[in-house]
Design an enzyme around this catalytic site. Structure first.
Site, PDB file in Angstrom:
ATOM      1  N   ARG A  28       0.815  -1.215   0.000  1.00  0.00           N
ATOM      2  CA  ARG A  28       0.000   0.000   0.000  1.00  0.00           C
ATOM      3  C   ARG A  28       0.848   1.263   0.000  1.00  0.00           C
ATOM      4  O   ARG A  28       0.443   2.312  -0.484  1.00  0.00           O
ATOM      5  CB  ARG A  28      -0.914  -0.024   1.241  1.00  0.00           C
ATOM      6  N   TYR A  36     -14.796  21.569 -12.314  1.00  0.00           N
ATOM      7  CA  TYR A  36     -15.387  20.272 -12.633  1.00  0.00           C
ATOM      8  C   TYR A  36     -16.550  20.011 -11.656  1.00  0.00           C
ATOM      9  O   TYR A  36     -16.380  20.148 -10.435  1.00  0.00           O
ATOM     10  CB  TYR A  36     -14.268  19.239 -12.456  1.00  0.00           C
ATOM     11  N   ASP A  51      -6.564  22.234 -10.713  1.00  0.00           N
ATOM     12  CA  ASP A  51      -6.877  21.074 -11.541  1.00  0.00           C
ATOM     13  C   ASP A  51      -6.357  21.413 -12.936  1.00  0.00           C
ATOM     14  O   ASP A  51      -6.923  22.250 -13.637  1.00  0.00           O
ATOM     15  CB  ASP A  51      -8.393  20.831 -11.531  1.00  0.00           C
ATOM     16  N   LYS A  53      -7.566  10.832 -18.043  1.00  0.00           N
ATOM     17  CA  LYS A  53      -7.700  11.499 -19.339  1.00  0.00           C
ATOM     18  C   LYS A  53      -6.444  11.259 -20.185  1.00  0.00           C
ATOM     19  O   LYS A  53      -6.211  10.147 -20.602  1.00  0.00           O
ATOM     20  CB  LYS A  53      -7.986  12.985 -19.106  1.00  0.00           C
TER      21      LYS A  53
HETATM   22  C1  LIG Z   1     -12.561  13.899 -15.556  1.00  0.00           C
HETATM   23  C2  LIG Z   1     -12.060  15.026 -14.753  1.00  0.00           C
HETATM   24  C3  LIG Z   1     -11.783  14.845 -13.401  1.00  0.00           C
HETATM   25  C4  LIG Z   1     -12.062  13.555 -12.670  1.00  0.00           C
HETATM   26  O1  LIG Z   1     -11.327  12.475 -13.114  1.00  0.00           O
HETATM   27  P1  LIG Z   1     -11.860  10.995 -12.778  1.00  0.00           P
HETATM   28  O2  LIG Z   1     -10.680  10.128 -12.966  1.00  0.00           O
HETATM   29  O3  LIG Z   1     -12.958  10.725 -13.759  1.00  0.00           O
HETATM   30  O4  LIG Z   1     -12.362  11.002 -11.370  1.00  0.00           O
HETATM   31  C5  LIG Z   1     -11.276  15.908 -12.709  1.00  0.00           C
HETATM   32  N1  LIG Z   1     -11.048  17.092 -13.296  1.00  0.00           N
HETATM   33  C6  LIG Z   1     -11.305  17.299 -14.589  1.00  0.00           C
HETATM   34  C7  LIG Z   1     -11.026  18.636 -15.182  1.00  0.00           C
HETATM   35  C8  LIG Z   1     -11.840  16.280 -15.366  1.00  0.00           C
HETATM   36  O5  LIG Z   1     -12.132  16.507 -16.641  1.00  0.00           O
END
Ligand SMILES: *Cc1c(COP(=O)(O)O)cnc(C)c1O
Length: 404
Positions: free
Chosen positions: A64, A119, A191, A216
């Site tokens: 972990r 988001y 982010d 992504k």
């Molecule tokens: C998709 C996304 C997230 C979240 O990612 P997940 O892996 O789906 O939880 C966070 N911030 C942005 C800008 C996103 O497009």
């Protein structure tokens, strides 16, 4: 040197970032010369003796807490973030990275400023979870720069940013916001999923904790959920402490897939960038379209900030249609054959979704002037994507013209 990735295409500096993408965190001769690291499926780590166990004398202590596989991705991401990065933690999703980063810096009684264009699930986490722990959240207009200073309270401990904004693509003046926040002793989170560290190195711009939904572009193939938080020297201990004591970790196969994706990040992003701009410019000329929400277009209100701070754009942007009945927008989307209809983005394939930010705004109203659609331009031939969108416009015209 520390800001080298913020230069434009063709610079020697970009070549260096491209090279890092290939080599960062990779040490083939520590695993028999194989190009990629092995995938360690692990919980128990054995120690040579009881004394070694008690003294925790071992490079790895417990599955972990990290393995050579997780370390390879963490080190790779750290190198991409540049010398201001003091450490990276992996989380099981982008949203988990957002919540972990926030929880690593706030405590009961604090106030947090969050961009109105974040988001959607970030907002949900703030409203439903942070509020339960007596953390007050207020949302600010993403287009505030230095004047965010006026919203800072005595107990403001964190300012959360995201640029461009989710769905609506407002740019934020990150260096100005960071300076204002730091002047009042607050930590700045960003982010940065859209730009990735290849097109914006947020730590160099003054951000303290940088979040990426690795789901992504890091992964890039629509088959992994993973997130990361990169910290500077002021925030790294708090981050590692939070992630470690909460028992947060990621399965080794997902870590491996994300690292594998990172190796081709530079070439994929370059193609998403160029194809995305080609499609956006083509859409901008269409009579059915009111405007594009894409900061790399000179017509975009955020263009000057994008040009100053970012080295590129990904394949994700939105389109505002001239007013038509919603069924015409559905007809447009349903007629597309290459653009799939679904959430997420950053994979190799094109996507399109309808959206409405009305219920996601409290600081400023959402008034785009017409129906809105978000597009992810994938790695298909751009001519084929444009032909697909033409099919969509034909269906839109049919549906808009027909009486219901
Ligand atoms: C998709 C996304 C997230 C979240 O990612 P997940 O892996 O789906 O939880 C966070 N911030 C942005 C800008 C996103 O497009």
């Amino acid at each position: 040197m520390s800001r080298d990735n913020r230069k434009k295409d063709g610079d020697e500096a970009d070549t260096r970032q491209d090279t890092r993408v290939v080599n960062a965190g990779r040490d083939p001769f520590s695993y028999y010369g194989f190009v990629n690291p092995p995938v360690y499926h692990a919980s128990t780590v054995l120690y040579p003796s009881a004394e070694d166990f008690n003294a925790r004398r071992a490079p790895y202590s417990y599955g972990r807490r990290g393995t050579p596989t997780t370390e390879a991705l963490e080190v790779a991401l750290q190198e991409l973030e540049g010398p201001s990065c003091a450490g990276v933690s992996l989380l099981p999703s982008g949203l988990a990275a957002i919540s972990a980063a926030l929880l690593s810096v706030v405590k009961a009684g604090d106030h947090v400023l969050v961009s109105d264009s974040v988001y959607g699930p970030t907002r949900m986490f703030c409203d439903r979870i942070l509020s339960r722990f007596n953390v007050t959240v207020s949302y600010y207009d993403p287009q505030l720069g230095a004047s965010i200073a006026g919203l800072m309270r005595e107990n403001t401990s964190a300012v959360f940013t995201e640029a461009p904004g989710s769905l609506s693509f407002e740019m934020q003046d990150i260096p100005a916001i960071a300076a204002a926040a730091h002047a009042k002793g607050a930590v700045v989170l960003m982010d940065n999923t859209w730009a990735t560290p290849l097109y914006f190195r947020a730590l160099d711009a003054g951000v303290d904790l940088v979040i990426h939904a690795g789901t992504k572009y890091f992964s890039g193939h629509a088959d992994v959920s993973i997130g990361s938080v990169a910290a500077n020297k002021d925030t790294v201990a708090g981050l590692k402490n939070f992630v470690g004591t909460n028992g947060l970790c990621v399965g080794p196969d997902d870590v491996y897939l994300a690292l594998r994706g990172v190796r081709t990040l530079a070439v994929r992003l370059d193609r998403h960038y160029r194809s995305g701009l080609t499609v956006a410019r083509w859409l901008e000329q269409r009579p059915e379209i009111l405007r594009l929400l894409h900061p790399a277009l000179p017509s975009d209100p955020g263009h000057d900030i994008w040009k100053r701070d970012f080295a590129g754009a990904c394949g994700l942007f939105s389109v505002v249609f001239k007013p038509v009945p919603q069924r015409a927008v559905y007809a447009f989307l349903d007629a597309l054959e290459l653009f799939g209809i679904g959430a997420s983005w950053g994979g190799f394939e094109s996507l399109a979704i309808p959206f409405d930010c009305t219920n996601l705004r409290t600081a400023t109203p959402w008034e785009p002037g017409g129906p809105t659609v978000r597009l992810h331009v994938g790695l298909e031939a751009v001519e084929d994507l444009i032909a697909d969108l033409e099919r969509g416009f034909a269906a839109l015209a049919d549906a808009a013209g027909s009486a219901d």
